[in-house]
Design an enzyme around this catalytic site. Structure first.
Site, PDB file in Angstrom:
ATOM      1  CG  HIS A 142      -2.227   1.066   5.706  1.00 43.48           C
ATOM      2  ND1 HIS A 142      -1.599   1.959   5.577  1.00 43.48           N
ATOM      3  CD2 HIS A 142      -3.081   0.972   4.602  1.00 43.48           C
ATOM      4  CE1 HIS A 142      -2.515   3.218   5.266  1.00 43.48           C
ATOM      5  NE2 HIS A 142      -2.675   1.729   3.973  1.00 43.48           N
ATOM      6  CG  ASP A 162      -6.483  -4.545   0.382  1.00 37.01           C
ATOM      7  OD1 ASP A 162      -7.406  -4.826  -0.430  1.00 37.01           O
ATOM      8  OD2 ASP A 162      -5.685  -3.776  -0.428  1.00 37.01           O
TER       9      ASP A 162
HETATM   10  N1  ACO Z   1       5.229  -8.561   6.550  1.00 39.11           N
HETATM   11  C1  ACO Z   1       6.894  -8.555   7.087  1.00 39.11           C
HETATM   12  N2  ACO Z   1       6.998  -7.765   7.582  1.00 39.11           N
HETATM   13  C2  ACO Z   1       6.792  -6.127   7.388  1.00 39.11           C
HETATM   14  C3  ACO Z   1       5.536  -6.190   6.605  1.00 39.11           C
HETATM   15  C4  ACO Z   1       4.818  -7.286   6.069  1.00 39.11           C
HETATM   16  N3  ACO Z   1       3.618  -7.434   5.400  1.00 39.11           N
HETATM   17  N4  ACO Z   1       5.335  -4.943   5.871  1.00 39.11           N
HETATM   18  C5  ACO Z   1       6.358  -4.028   6.856  1.00 39.11           C
HETATM   19  N5  ACO Z   1       6.798  -5.499   6.952  1.00 39.11           N
HETATM   20  C6  ACO Z   1       8.647  -4.476   8.195  1.00 39.11           C
HETATM   21  C7  ACO Z   1       9.282  -4.487   7.636  1.00 39.11           C
HETATM   22  O1  ACO Z   1      10.280  -5.301   6.868  1.00 39.11           O
HETATM   23  C8  ACO Z   1       9.998  -3.171   7.896  1.00 39.11           C
HETATM   24  O2  ACO Z   1      11.184  -4.128   8.877  1.00 39.11           O
HETATM   25  P1  ACO Z   1      12.121  -3.167   9.440  1.00 39.11           P
HETATM   26  O3  ACO Z   1      12.402  -1.584   9.851  1.00 39.11           O
HETATM   27  O4  ACO Z   1      12.559  -4.326  10.705  1.00 39.11           O
HETATM   28  O5  ACO Z   1      12.984  -3.001   8.249  1.00 39.11           O
HETATM   29  C9  ACO Z   1       8.772  -2.165   8.913  1.00 39.11           C
HETATM   30  O6  ACO Z   1       7.767  -3.302   9.069  1.00 39.11           O
HETATM   31  C10 ACO Z   1       8.555  -0.978   7.750  1.00 39.11           C
HETATM   32  O7  ACO Z   1       7.820  -1.423   6.906  1.00 39.11           O
HETATM   33  P2  ACO Z   1       7.817  -0.856   5.429  1.00 39.11           P
HETATM   34  O8  ACO Z   1       8.629  -1.125   4.146  1.00 39.11           O
HETATM   35  O9  ACO Z   1       9.054   0.852   5.820  1.00 39.11           O
HETATM   36  O10 ACO Z   1       6.883   0.370   5.979  1.00 39.11           O
HETATM   37  P3  ACO Z   1       6.195   1.178   4.651  1.00 39.11           P
HETATM   38  O11 ACO Z   1       4.915   1.831   5.183  1.00 39.11           O
HETATM   39  O12 ACO Z   1       7.113   1.816   3.743  1.00 39.11           O
HETATM   40  O13 ACO Z   1       5.121  -0.253   3.713  1.00 39.11           O
HETATM   41  C11 ACO Z   1       3.275  -1.802   3.209  1.00 39.11           C
HETATM   42  C12 ACO Z   1       3.779  -0.427   4.410  1.00 39.11           C
HETATM   43  C13 ACO Z   1       3.820  -1.308   1.526  1.00 39.11           C
HETATM   44  C14 ACO Z   1       1.666  -1.416   2.667  1.00 39.11           C
HETATM   45  C15 ACO Z   1       4.023  -3.017   3.875  1.00 39.11           C
HETATM   46  O14 ACO Z   1       3.470  -3.116   5.084  1.00 39.11           O
HETATM   47  C16 ACO Z   1       3.525  -3.847   3.324  1.00 39.11           C
HETATM   48  O15 ACO Z   1       4.726  -4.203   2.218  1.00 39.11           O
HETATM   49  N6  ACO Z   1       2.902  -4.897   3.430  1.00 39.11           N
HETATM   50  C17 ACO Z   1       2.301  -5.969   2.419  1.00 39.11           C
HETATM   51  C18 ACO Z   1       1.671  -5.636   1.393  1.00 39.11           C
HETATM   52  C19 ACO Z   1      -0.070  -5.146   1.381  1.00 39.11           C
HETATM   53  O16 ACO Z   1      -0.870  -5.453   2.711  1.00 39.11           O
HETATM   54  N7  ACO Z   1      -0.141  -3.767   0.669  1.00 39.11           N
HETATM   55  C20 ACO Z   1      -1.744  -3.292   1.335  1.00 39.11           C
HETATM   56  C21 ACO Z   1      -1.239  -1.820   1.952  1.00 39.11           C
HETATM   57  S1  ACO Z   1      -3.091  -1.305   1.869  1.00 39.11           S
HETATM   58  C22 ACO Z   1      -4.200  -0.247   0.307  1.00 39.11           C
HETATM   59  O17 ACO Z   1      -3.263  -0.777  -0.447  1.00 39.11           O
HETATM   60  C23 ACO Z   1      -5.146  -0.933   0.475  1.00 39.11           C
END
Ligand code: ACO
Length: 418
Positions: A302, A359
């Protein structure tokens, strides 16, 4: 603490005011930065940018706290209904008994959709994505309520819009579902409460109290989440003084994406893919950790919560209860549980503070309730609408309200010759 920050830009030092929130959040006010220095700020994804002052929702992502108008989400889920929370968000206070009864009656009067909207929904291919139909139906409502399209709405018009939008979206969402099933629409049942009526219009049966309560809690959990992608979209569109139907329709579109509301659908699709692959979720965890692979574990992580998602904690409890009550046996649920346990004990996820978000569980409940996967995000939109409306109203009423218009740092070619 000092009430200003000093910024040194080359030879110049300027003072920027500090703003403090009621929950001790701190911000450097850069509103005058460009005017005074010619500099702007750059903040990819706006993760460090406060785009507004707000009284609606407070989140402490590190501590896993979510409050609406000062009330903890856990308490609201336990003691209030979705309509009470909706009213709290929109009006700023919990309704009295009489106010709640009035709201219920007003929504009942507004729960029939215009014939033109029914025809519009039916004009879509049966397999069209429900979010596309819902967004279209929402913006099409503008044609049926021309007296609510004024550039500057009165308090009375804003009051009228609240039950109207709640009633109309409930019926649109159910009709969109029926259309996808190739079935005739069912009219609203005025004897039922909001969530029960929605389920009735979907299925034609009065739901059990346990099922209606579980869905009501899910709607509460989705009701608002401060400046997320869709709420920000509603604010941005609304800031041009576009009407509310257009602003909410844009919010629905923003919610559709798999990195936002579409994640609940993506979770189920991921579980399905794991099952089709033989059920070995470890392989998918390795894929998620592989930097060469764009795959992410859907329902994990998140932008704001970096400890746990308090909504996920509440819903996990209901999830176990509802699955037991409905006596659901589903191999996807076993995969989900295995995935959750394995990922939570994996260093990659622990180090990056990646936890199951709301979710991850909501999709599992929707599936147990027999709701098709591509309807999940519509359920989210139904829950989020009062939050969008509260954000829109607050934005319009804010002192010094201006159209949202960010800047950029141009990186393209210069001086091309023709
Ligand atoms: N699976 C694997 N790795 C992940 C995931 C994931 N679901 N989410 C983040 N990471 C990793 C990234 O690759 C990154 O790794 P790094 O530091 O080695 O490069 C690190 O964790 C940070 O990730 P960011 O993309 O910078 O986090 P951000 O805050 O931008 O993204 C998001 C948040 C979009 C929710 C992301 O975690 C994601 O894509 N999750 C999956 C989709 C999801 O479940 N979305 C629902 C959100 S809740 C809602 O809308 C109600």
């Amino acid at each position: 603490m000092s009430k200003s920050a000093k910024l040194i830009l080359g030879e110049n030092e300027i003072e920027l005011p500090i703003i403090e929130g009621t929950e001790s959040e701190k911000a450097v006010d850069i509103s005058k930065l460009r005017g005074q220095t010619g500099f702007i700020t750059f903040d990819n994804g706006l993760g460090n940018t406060g785009a507004c002052l707000s009284n609606i929702t407070f989140i402490d992502g590190e501590k896993g706290i979510l409050k609406h108008r000062g009330y903890l989400i856990e308490n609201l889920c336990e003691k209030s209904s979705f309509l009470e929370v909706s009213s709290l968000l929109y009006t700023g206070k919990l309704p009295s008994k009489t106010e709640l009864e009035n709201l219920k009656n007003q929504i009942k009067e507004k729960s029939t959709i215009p014939e033109g909207i029914k025809k519009l929904i039916k004009s879509f291919p049966q397999d069209a994505h429900p979010m596309g139909i819902t967004s279209s139906a929402m913006v099409a409502l503008s044609g049926h309520y021309p007296h609510l399209l004024d550039q500057d709405l009165s308090d009375q018009q804003k009051e009228e819009l609240f039950p109207l939008m709640l009633g109309q979206l409930k019926t649109i969402a159910a009709a969109v579902y029926r259309h996808g099933q190739g079935k005739d629409f069912i009219e609203s049942n005025p004897e039922l409460d909001y969530t029960a009526d929605f389920l009735y219009m979907m299925n034609g049966d009065k739901p059990s109290d346990a099922v209606a309560k579980a869905l009501d809690v899910l709607l509460i959990l989705h009701a608002d989440h401060e400046q997320n992608c869709s709420a920000s979209t509603v604010r941005v569109v609304g800031s041009s003084k576009a009407n509310l139907f257009a602003s909410i329709s844009a919010g629905i579109d923003a919610l559709w994406g798999p990195l936002h509301g579409g994640a609940n659908q993506a979770v189920l699709e991921m579980l399905d893919a794991i099952q089709k692959d033989g059920g070995g979720y470890e392989k998918f965890i390795s894929k998620a950790k592989d930097k060469e692979d764009p795959f992410r574990l859907m329902g994990f992580g998140h932008r704001v919560y970096k400890n746990f998602d308090p909504r996920a904690k509440v819903i996990k409890g209901y999830c176990d209860e509802i699955l037991e009550k409905l006596n659901v046996e589903d191999p996807l649920l076993d995969i989900a549980k295995g995935l959750e346990t394995t990922a939570l004990s994996d260093e990659y996820f622990a180090k990056r503070k990646l936890f199951p978000n709301v979710d991850f569980y909501s999709g599992i409940i929707y599936k147990a309730l027999g709701i098709p996967t591509n309807m999940f995000t519509v359920m989210f939109a139904l829950g989020r609408q009062p939050g969008w409306m509260a954000q829109w109203k607050e934005m319009l009423e804010a002192e010094g309200m201006r159209i949202t218009r960010p800047r950029q740092i141009y990186q393209g070619k210069t001086d091309e010759k023709l």
